[in-house]
Design a protein around this motif. Structure first.
Motif, short mmCIF file in Angstrom:
data_model
loop_
_atom_site.label_atom_id
_atom_site.label_comp_id
_atom_site.label_asym_id
_atom_site.label_seq_id
_atom_site.Cartn_x
_atom_site.Cartn_y
_atom_site.Cartn_z
N ALA A 292 0.83 -1.21 0.00
CA ALA A 292 0.00 0.00 0.00
C ALA A 292 0.86 1.26 0.00
O ALA A 292 0.56 2.24 -0.69
CB ALA A 292 -0.93 -0.02 1.22
N LEU A 293 1.96 1.23 0.77
CA LEU A 293 2.84 2.39 0.85
C LEU A 293 3.56 2.63 -0.47
O LEU A 293 3.62 3.76 -0.97
CB LEU A 293 3.85 2.19 1.98
CG LEU A 293 4.76 3.38 2.32
CD1 LEU A 293 3.92 4.55 2.80
CD2 LEU A 293 5.79 2.98 3.37
N ALA A 294 4.11 1.56 -1.06
CA ALA A 294 4.87 1.71 -2.30
C ALA A 294 3.96 2.13 -3.46
O ALA A 294 4.22 3.13 -4.14
CB ALA A 294 5.58 0.39 -2.63
N LEU A 295 2.90 1.35 -3.68
CA LEU A 295 1.99 1.68 -4.78
C LEU A 295 1.24 2.97 -4.51
O LEU A 295 1.02 3.78 -5.42
CB LEU A 295 1.01 0.53 -5.00
CG LEU A 295 1.58 -0.73 -5.65
CD1 LEU A 295 0.57 -1.87 -5.60
CD2 LEU A 295 2.00 -0.47 -7.09
N GLY A 296 0.84 3.16 -3.24
CA GLY A 296 0.11 4.38 -2.91
C GLY A 296 0.95 5.62 -3.11
O GLY A 296 0.46 6.64 -3.62
N THR A 297 2.22 5.55 -2.71
CA THR A 297 3.10 6.70 -2.90
C THR A 297 3.30 7.01 -4.38
O THR A 297 3.25 8.18 -4.81
CB THR A 297 4.47 6.43 -2.24
OG1 THR A 297 4.28 6.17 -0.85
CG2 THR A 297 5.40 7.60 -2.43
N MET A 339 7.30 -6.51 -9.19
CA MET A 339 8.23 -6.72 -8.07
C MET A 339 7.47 -7.16 -6.82
O MET A 339 7.88 -8.09 -6.12
CB MET A 339 9.00 -5.43 -7.80
CG MET A 339 9.95 -5.01 -8.91
SD MET A 339 10.63 -3.35 -8.66
CE MET A 339 11.45 -3.55 -7.08
N LEU A 340 6.34 -6.52 -6.54
CA LEU A 340 5.56 -6.88 -5.35
C LEU A 340 4.93 -8.26 -5.51
O LEU A 340 4.78 -9.00 -4.53
CB LEU A 340 4.48 -5.83 -5.11
CG LEU A 340 4.98 -4.47 -4.62
CD1 LEU A 340 3.86 -3.44 -4.59
CD2 LEU A 340 5.63 -4.59 -3.24
N PHE A 368 -4.86 -10.07 -4.89
CA PHE A 368 -6.04 -9.20 -4.86
C PHE A 368 -5.73 -7.89 -4.15
O PHE A 368 -6.25 -6.83 -4.54
CB PHE A 368 -7.20 -9.92 -4.18
CG PHE A 368 -8.42 -9.05 -4.02
CD1 PHE A 368 -9.19 -8.71 -5.11
CD2 PHE A 368 -8.78 -8.57 -2.77
CE1 PHE A 368 -10.30 -7.89 -4.97
CE2 PHE A 368 -9.88 -7.76 -2.61
CZ PHE A 368 -10.66 -7.43 -3.71
N VAL A 369 -4.91 -7.94 -3.11
CA VAL A 369 -4.53 -6.71 -2.42
C VAL A 369 -3.83 -5.75 -3.38
O VAL A 369 -4.13 -4.54 -3.41
CB VAL A 369 -3.62 -7.04 -1.22
CG1 VAL A 369 -3.07 -5.76 -0.59
CG2 VAL A 369 -4.37 -7.85 -0.17
N LEU A 370 -2.93 -6.29 -4.19
CA LEU A 370 -2.22 -5.45 -5.17
C LEU A 370 -3.18 -4.91 -6.21
O LEU A 370 -3.12 -3.72 -6.57
CB LEU A 370 -1.11 -6.26 -5.84
CG LEU A 370 -0.05 -6.88 -4.92
CD1 LEU A 370 0.97 -7.66 -5.74
CD2 LEU A 370 0.64 -5.82 -4.09
N ASN A 371 -4.07 -5.75 -6.71
CA ASN A 371 -5.04 -5.31 -7.71
C ASN A 371 -5.97 -4.24 -7.15
O ASN A 371 -6.35 -3.30 -7.86
CB ASN A 371 -5.87 -6.49 -8.21
CG ASN A 371 -5.06 -7.50 -8.98
OD1 ASN A 371 -5.26 -8.70 -8.86
ND2 ASN A 371 -4.11 -7.04 -9.79
N PHE A 372 -6.34 -4.40 -5.89
CA PHE A 372 -7.24 -3.42 -5.26
C PHE A 372 -6.58 -2.05 -5.23
O PHE A 372 -7.21 -1.03 -5.57
CB PHE A 372 -7.59 -3.89 -3.85
CG PHE A 372 -8.57 -3.00 -3.14
CD1 PHE A 372 -9.92 -3.23 -3.23
CD2 PHE A 372 -8.13 -1.92 -2.38
CE1 PHE A 372 -10.84 -2.42 -2.58
CE2 PHE A 372 -9.02 -1.09 -1.73
CZ PHE A 372 -10.39 -1.34 -1.83
N ILE A 373 -5.31 -2.01 -4.85
CA ILE A 373 -4.61 -0.73 -4.74
C ILE A 373 -4.45 -0.09 -6.12
O ILE A 373 -4.76 1.10 -6.31
CB ILE A 373 -3.24 -0.92 -4.07
CG1 ILE A 373 -3.44 -1.42 -2.63
CG2 ILE A 373 -2.46 0.38 -4.07
CD1 ILE A 373 -2.15 -1.85 -1.97
N THR A 374 -3.98 -0.84 -7.10
CA THR A 374 -3.71 -0.27 -8.42
C THR A 374 -5.00 0.11 -9.16
O THR A 374 -5.00 1.04 -9.95
CB THR A 374 -2.91 -1.25 -9.28
OG1 THR A 374 -3.61 -2.50 -9.37
CG2 THR A 374 -1.54 -1.49 -8.68
#
Length: 726
Positions: A292-297, A339-340, A368-374
């Motif tokens: 969340a921090l990496a993609l969110g930033t 990478m994640l 799914f967590v990664l897909n949700f953020i992006t």
């Protein structure tokens, strides 16, 4: 004619193994290939070898021993029966099991694949592509049935809705896992008819951010998810796979810490402590935070740059600079996501799951967590940061003036407005939702379907040109097809092409549908035409996925499933979250259907929280009601399951107690009393000792005597007519 015959005939080939040895020395490649063919022969599989492209061999496989194959089918079905997947015990004769009409093509391919890949201690050949001694085995795949593929595509191109028989056909050809994907997409498509019609009416009459549309959309999301659960159950019964998730396959990479003996079965069990796995699973929390921090930033930074360039900067090159954030997102987000995803996979490996199913389920949840953020974070930032607090936040975005400084002529062009002086763009949120629900869907379709086709055709053309150029110069390697038998030439050409295709992953398509449902559940109140866009997209998606499987991918190996797996949990989560976000958006920006006007600060916080609280509890109440209503409604799957259980009980009783055990017995009539029978009873009584019990049952010998005695007692005990009237 020969060309057409080769196109539509697979020469009874069940599977093809691509054995590539470009980076292996000759002696090692020979030894590995000999071991491969020997292992296949040991499990009753016949092989033929032909040359492939680029230092490879094609090993063609078919069943060589019908007896061994019949035994494997019988073992598979007995295992299903013991685990409760099959209601009835398989036929005792293994050959009857194979020759039965219910052996589908998917089941045949699945069992043969099991023979090829299952460990030797389970009766298989133990061939695992790209691992250990089988590192040269590049792929194992069945061949496409082009006759079926052509008819399938032609049939679907003229249909609007799929019938359950069409889904049966997919299941029989490609297995239940892929059939469930098409069943869900078809069910989702049919369900979209109502929200599409209602959304269009809302767009015309009510406008955006309508509380009425928000309420109806929330009810629809609940109904879709709960109805699909029932559909999953019905299909699992129809396809005979209910409970098949309980038959789990042990992972080869599972590392046990100790072995114990099961006190019930006496089997030796390999154990990895659950507490230790739980401690490793706790690492998911920092991983989710890191993602969340990496993609969110990254997304927030690009978002801030885009806001600065489009709404603050007013200098030369603005029309081109506004595309800079899009380029950054397009380049950096996929890279960071990859990478994640690698980190998530390694974390999943570290958790050391025992079965393949549990491993895939855990990995799906992490992805799914990664897909949700992006997928959703950009809209969340616009809806809950830019619109409410834009006038406060935007003046501080001058930190991004470095992106435009080389093009600016004066400092004034880079100067941010004072706090409170900036006016937001009210249409920004709607434009962003339209992009993700329309433009992004079109782009994704092009990347998924059109681009791979163009790349494949271009690569094939490049290879032809390269070969022709090398041939003219008298160089280049030998033509692999030069030794092909004429009657096999077209067939081998097709197989070599299929060997170069990608492997189809149904989880990718399921993820797309779940993410799309999230847009509808979370943000469609912003633009009520969202379901209209999705119903058009999904009609095309169903057909394009069929084309993709038939033409752009290797034929999938059939896999069984009794649901869409962990994606169902994702649907439930998105439906619940939608009840919160939709209520918040409708309350913040309804404004009589005009949308945000730049003054959300006038909204009371307590009222917003109360709206969210009320909406969530309405969601929970409606979900309970829908579940209760569906539980009262009978379905074909439930009827079939009851029928199968009844037949099992009936067959057991007939085999145990006789064929007529369930027949209704005829009326029992006592033997007629005669003088001879009375004398015989008296004689028998004199020969044995009688007591009060025997005397009790000898006073009334027949039902006629019981009826006569009862009538006399009634006559004596009943009140007289005169007394009754008094």
């Amino acid at each position: 004619m020969a060309h057409n015959s080769a196109l539509h005939s697979n020469f009874d080939v069940d599977y093809v193994i691509s054995y590539r040895f470009a980076d292996t020395v000759s002696a090692e490649a020979r030894d590995g290939f000999t071991a491969l063919v020997q292992s296949l022969a040991r499990v009753g599989l016949a092989t033929e070898v032909r040359t492939g492209d680029n230092c490879s061999l094609l090993v063609f496989i078919k069943v060589g021993s019908d007896k061994r194959f019949a035994h494997e089918v019988y073992r598979s079905r007995v295992k299903d029966w013991l685990h409760g997947v099959r209601a009835a015990e398989p036929a005792k004769e293994t050959q009857d099991t194979v020759s039965g009409h219910n052996l589908t093509e998917a089941e045949r391919f699945r069992i043969i694949h099991h023979l090829i890949t299952s460990p030797t201690d389970e009766g298989g050949a133990g061939v695992t592509p790209k691992e250990g001694r089988w590192k040269n085995v590049e792929s194992i795949f069945p061949l496409h049935d082009h006759t079926f593929n052509k008819g399938w595509i032609k049939k679907w191109s003229t249909m609007t809705f799929l019938k359950v028989e069409d889904l049966d056909e997919i299941r029989n050809r490609f297995g239940e896992k892929i059939a469930y994907y098409f069943a869900f997409t078809q069910n989702y498509f049919a369900f979209l008819i109502f929200p599409a019609a209602f959304g269009f009416a809302s767009w015309v009459i009510l406008g955006s951010f309508s509380p009425i549309y928000a309420l109806v959309n929330g009810l629809w999301c609940v109904s879709l998810v709960e109805y699909w659960k029932r559909q999953e159950l019905d299909l699992s019964v129809r396809w005979g796979v209910k409970g098949v998730a309980g038959i789990q396959k042990k992972r080869r990479d599972f590392k046990h810490e100790k072995e114990i003996r099961d006190p019930v079965t006496g089997e030796t069990l390999q154990i990895f402590p659950a507490t230790k796995r739980l401690s490793r699973q706790l690492l998911q929390a920092p991983f989710a935070l890191l993602a969340a921090l990496a993609l969110g930033t990254l997304i927030a930074t690009c978002f801030g740059i885009e806001i600065f360039l489009s709404e603050v900067y007013n200098g030369p090159g603005k029309t081109l600079l506004v595309f800079l954030p899009t380029g950054l997102l397009t380049t950096l987000v996929p890279t960071l996501t990859t990478m994640l995803t690698t980190v998530a996979t390694r974390l999943n490996d570290y958790e050391n799951w025992e079965t393949t199913e549990s491993y895939e389920s855990a990995l799906t949840q992490k992805i799914f967590v990664l897909n949700f953020i992006t997928s959703y974070l950009p809209i969340f930032l616009t809806a809950f940061v830019y619109v409410p607090f834009g006038s406060i936040v935007v003046p501080y975005l001058d930190v991004f003036n470095l992106t435009a400084r080389p093009f600016a002529q004066t400092e004034k062009q880079l100067q941010s407005p004072d706090v409170g002086a900036f006016v937001i763009d009210p249409s920004r949120l709607k434009k962003q939702v339209i992009y993700f629900t329309v433009t992004a869907q079109i782009v994704n379709f092009a990347l998924e379907t059109i681009l791979p086709y163009v790349k494949r055709r271009g690569f094939s053309k490049y290879q032809e040109m390269k070969s022709e150029k090398a041939a003219k110069k008298g160089g280049g390697g030998p033509n692999v097809s030069i030794d092909d038998v004429p009657e096999e030439a077209e067939f081998l050409k097709r197989v070599r092409n299929e060997a170069e295709l990608d492997v189809y992953d149904v989880a990718t398509d399921l993820r797309e549908m779940v993410v799309q449902f999230g847009y509808l559940s979370l943000f469609s109140v912003v633009w009520p035409l969202t379901p209209v866009s999705f119903i058009i997209n999904n009609w095309i998606e169903l057909r394009s996925d069929a084309v993709k499987i038939c033409l752009e991918m290797q034929r999938p190996t059939p896999q069984r499933a009794d649901s869409i797996g962990p994606w169902l949990d994702s649907l439930e989560f998105l439906a619940w979250l939608g009840s919160i976000t939709t209520a918040a958006l409708a309350y913040l920006f309804s404004n009589d259907g005009l949308g945000p006007d730049g003054t959300p600060a006038t909204i009371q916080g307590w009222a917003l929280l109360l709206t969210i609280f009320f909406s969530e509890h309405v969601f929970l109440l409606v979900r309970w009601g829908v579940r209760l209503a569906l539980s009262k409604i009978d379905s074909p799957g439930m009827e079939k399951e009851r029928g199968e259980r009844f037949m099992v009980r009936k067959r057991y009783l007939q085999d145990t107690l006789g064929r007529d055990v369930l027949d209704v017995p005829s009326d029992y009539m006592e033997e007629k009393i005669t003088r001879a029978s009375l004398e015989e009873d008296a004689r028998q009584s004199s020969l044995r000792t009688t007591g009060p019990k025997e005397h009790f049952w000898s006073r009334q010998r027949t039902w006629e005597e019981s009826a006569k005695v009862g009538a006399n007692l009634i006559e004596k005990m009943a009140p007289k007519e005169g007394k009754k009237q008094q």
